[in-house]
Design a protein around this motif. Structure first.
Motif, PDB file in Angstrom:
ATOM      1  N   ASP A  31      21.658  14.581  -3.832  1.00  0.00           N
ATOM      2  CA  ASP A  31      22.484  15.504  -3.055  1.00  0.00           C
ATOM      3  C   ASP A  31      23.678  14.715  -2.547  1.00  0.00           C
ATOM      4  N   GLY A  32      24.816  14.875  -3.206  1.00  0.00           N
ATOM      5  CA  GLY A  32      25.974  14.050  -2.873  1.00  0.00           C
ATOM      6  C   GLY A  32      25.682  12.621  -3.258  1.00  0.00           C
ATOM      7  N   SER A  33      25.587  11.741  -2.258  1.00  0.00           N
ATOM      8  CA  SER A  33      25.261  10.349  -2.555  1.00  0.00           C
ATOM      9  C   SER A  33      23.865   9.975  -2.052  1.00  0.00           C
ATOM     10  N   ARG A  34      23.088  10.975  -1.646  1.00  0.00           N
ATOM     11  CA  ARG A  34      21.750  10.699  -1.106  1.00  0.00           C
ATOM     12  C   ARG A  34      20.648  11.140  -2.063  1.00  0.00           C
ATOM     13  N   LEU A  35      19.752  10.207  -2.378  1.00  0.00           N
ATOM     14  CA  LEU A  35      18.574  10.547  -3.177  1.00  0.00           C
ATOM     15  C   LEU A  35      17.626  11.352  -2.310  1.00  0.00           C
ATOM     16  N   ARG A  63      23.652   6.472  -3.322  1.00  0.00           N
ATOM     17  CA  ARG A  63      23.875   5.275  -2.508  1.00  0.00           C
ATOM     18  C   ARG A  63      22.842   5.097  -1.411  1.00  0.00           C
ATOM     19  N   GLY A  64      22.157   6.169  -1.014  1.00  0.00           N
ATOM     20  CA  GLY A  64      21.237   6.049   0.101  1.00  0.00           C
ATOM     21  C   GLY A  64      20.026   6.934  -0.051  1.00  0.00           C
ATOM     22  N   VAL A  65      19.005   6.643   0.765  1.00  0.00           N
ATOM     23  CA  VAL A  65      17.780   7.437   0.768  1.00  0.00           C
ATOM     24  C   VAL A  65      17.166   7.335   2.158  1.00  0.00           C
ATOM     25  N   ARG A  66      16.534   8.413   2.579  1.00  0.00           N
ATOM     26  CA  ARG A  66      15.702   8.403   3.788  1.00  0.00           C
ATOM     27  C   ARG A  66      14.274   8.428   3.281  1.00  0.00           C
ATOM     28  N   ALA A  67      13.601   7.308   3.406  1.00  0.00           N
ATOM     29  CA  ALA A  67      12.292   7.133   2.761  1.00  0.00           C
ATOM     30  C   ALA A  67      11.188   6.947   3.787  1.00  0.00           C
ATOM     31  N   TRP A  68       9.968   7.264   3.387  1.00  0.00           N
ATOM     32  CA  TRP A  68       8.811   6.896   4.196  1.00  0.00           C
ATOM     33  C   TRP A  68       8.813   5.380   4.280  1.00  0.00           C
TER      34      TRP A  68
END
Length: 121
Positions: A31-35, A63-68
């Protein structure tokens, strides 16, 4: 069968999947630059499907991710580093991560996925 309404991000995201023996075994969205929404079935874990999908998404601009927090080691192996402190989301410890490994190896993976006819919708 009840389905949740799609999130607005789903309509504008790019999606990839891995298929083994005719079945989807892993997916990721960009989504945009976020996985977003990396998912791998238990029987397909450890064989490289998730890594290939993450690399394809990064090659496409991820470029980025919000991950567990428990998955941060996987993302670190894919070239991401933690950014900031851990936080809690819905009772789960999470971390923000950004990719730092760029260059030729991502381009090679993108070319291989493209030549292999990687599934993208």
């Amino acid at each position: 069968k009840v389905r949740a309404p799609p999130q607005a991000a789903d309509a504008r995201s790019r999606h990839w999947c891995c298929v083994r023996r005719g079945a989807v075994v892993a997916t990721v969205s960009l989504d945009g630059s976020r996985l977003r929404q990396l998912a791998v079935t238990p029987e397909a874990r450890g064989v490289g499907c998730g890594r290939v999908l993450v690399r394809a998404a990064v090659a496409a601009g991820g470029r980025g991710v919000r991950a567990w927090a428990s998955s941060s080691g996987f993302y670190e192996k894919c070239g991401f580093v933690r950014v900031g402190d851990a936080y809690e989301s819905n009772g789960v410890s999470c971390v923000r991560m950004e990719v730092v490994s760029r260059g030729a190896r991502w381009l090679v993976v993108a070319a291989l996925v493209s030549r292999a006819g990687g599934a993208e919708s």
